[in-house]
Design a protein around this motif. Sequence first.
Motif, PDB file in Angstrom:
ATOM      1  N   GLU A  59       1.023  -1.022   0.030  1.00 13.73           N
ATOM      2  CA  GLU A  59       0.080  -0.175   0.032  1.00 13.73           C
ATOM      3  C   GLU A  59       0.841   1.304   0.137  1.00 13.73           C
ATOM      4  OE1 GLU A  59      -3.340   0.276  -0.485  1.00 13.73           O
ATOM      5  OE2 GLU A  59      -3.158  -1.766  -0.814  1.00 13.73           O
ATOM      6  N   GLU A 111     -12.951 -10.975   1.771  1.00 16.33           N
ATOM      7  CA  GLU A 111     -12.735 -11.609   0.217  1.00 16.33           C
ATOM      8  C   GLU A 111     -11.663 -12.793   0.480  1.00 16.33           C
ATOM      9  OE1 GLU A 111     -11.034  -9.849  -3.756  1.00 16.33           O
ATOM     10  OE2 GLU A 111     -11.826  -8.580  -2.377  1.00 16.33           O
ATOM     11  N   MET A 112     -10.721 -12.580   1.450  1.00 14.77           N
ATOM     12  CA  MET A 112      -9.607 -13.433   1.474  1.00 14.77           C
ATOM     13  C   MET A 112      -9.961 -14.759   1.872  1.00 14.77           C
ATOM     14  SD  MET A 112      -5.890 -13.244   3.382  1.00 14.77           S
ATOM     15  CE  MET A 112      -4.606 -14.524   3.301  1.00 14.77           C
ATOM     16  N   ASP A 150     -13.715  -5.871   4.704  1.00 10.76           N
ATOM     17  CA  ASP A 150     -14.026  -6.303   3.291  1.00 10.76           C
ATOM     18  C   ASP A 150     -12.862  -7.114   2.673  1.00 10.76           C
ATOM     19  OD1 ASP A 150     -16.319  -4.952   3.466  1.00 10.76           O
ATOM     20  OD2 ASP A 150     -15.702  -3.372   2.407  1.00 10.76           O
ATOM     21  N   GLU A 151     -11.591  -6.662   2.835  1.00  9.70           N
ATOM     22  CA  GLU A 151     -10.360  -7.543   2.353  1.00  9.70           C
ATOM     23  C   GLU A 151     -10.335  -9.018   3.022  1.00  9.70           C
ATOM     24  OE1 GLU A 151      -7.474  -3.898   1.113  1.00  9.70           O
ATOM     25  OE2 GLU A 151      -7.533  -4.405   3.402  1.00  9.70           O
ATOM     26  N   PHE A 167      -5.381  -5.812   6.810  1.00  5.63           N
ATOM     27  CA  PHE A 167      -6.347  -5.978   6.107  1.00  5.63           C
ATOM     28  C   PHE A 167      -7.851  -5.064   6.686  1.00  5.63           C
ATOM     29  CE2 PHE A 167      -5.960  -9.685   3.092  1.00  5.63           C
ATOM     30  CZ  PHE A 167      -4.801  -9.310   2.915  1.00  5.63           C
ATOM     31  N   ASN A 168      -8.524  -4.631   5.937  1.00  8.51           N
ATOM     32  CA  ASN A 168      -9.895  -4.186   6.352  1.00  8.51           C
ATOM     33  C   ASN A 168     -10.809  -5.122   6.346  1.00  8.51           C
ATOM     34  OD1 ASN A 168     -11.272  -4.159   3.824  1.00  8.51           O
ATOM     35  ND2 ASN A 168     -10.440  -2.227   3.574  1.00  8.51           N
TER      36      ASN A 168
END
Length: 167
Positions: free
Chosen positions: A57, A140-141, A136-137, A133-134
């Motif tokens: 990032e 998803e993972m 949402d991340e 990670f937030n």
Amino acid sequence: MSEKNSEEGKENAENLTDEIGRKIADAFDVFDHDSNKTVDVREIPNIIRSLGCCPSEAEMQDIILEIDEDDSNGYIRYEKFRPIMTKILMERKYRPATEDRILKAFQVLDTDNKAYLTQDELKEYMTKEGDAFNQDEMDEMLSAAVDPEKGYILYKEYAALMTVEDT
């Protein structure tokens, strides 16, 4: 080096540059919704990742700052993006991790050598360390990482799934 080899080398370099240029243009065009050679700056990470680069990032922010050095009101022009992205691709920067490297990272986290991690263990590592990670991340993972039958992450299989072929 002979003159013939020198000419072949130049031709190969030109072909590579042309191929990279086409990839960049194609990726940029996908996100250029108005077909005006500009994209929303928020799409730049998606374009860069679609080109096979995996910067952190912080590195992504540095790239965006380099591209967007003259406040572009939230839009990036293709002519500013292409030379910087060409250089990144030519230098093979931000290459994705190999399967072996991903597997070793999971093995470090698996202190009991059980060949899997629980969802809670993975959440703990991924939300509290490094580039956290937030939610949402993380969701998803986990949707891709968790074995639906066992309910935990068989990381050897997941490492293979995460690996991108080098182009």
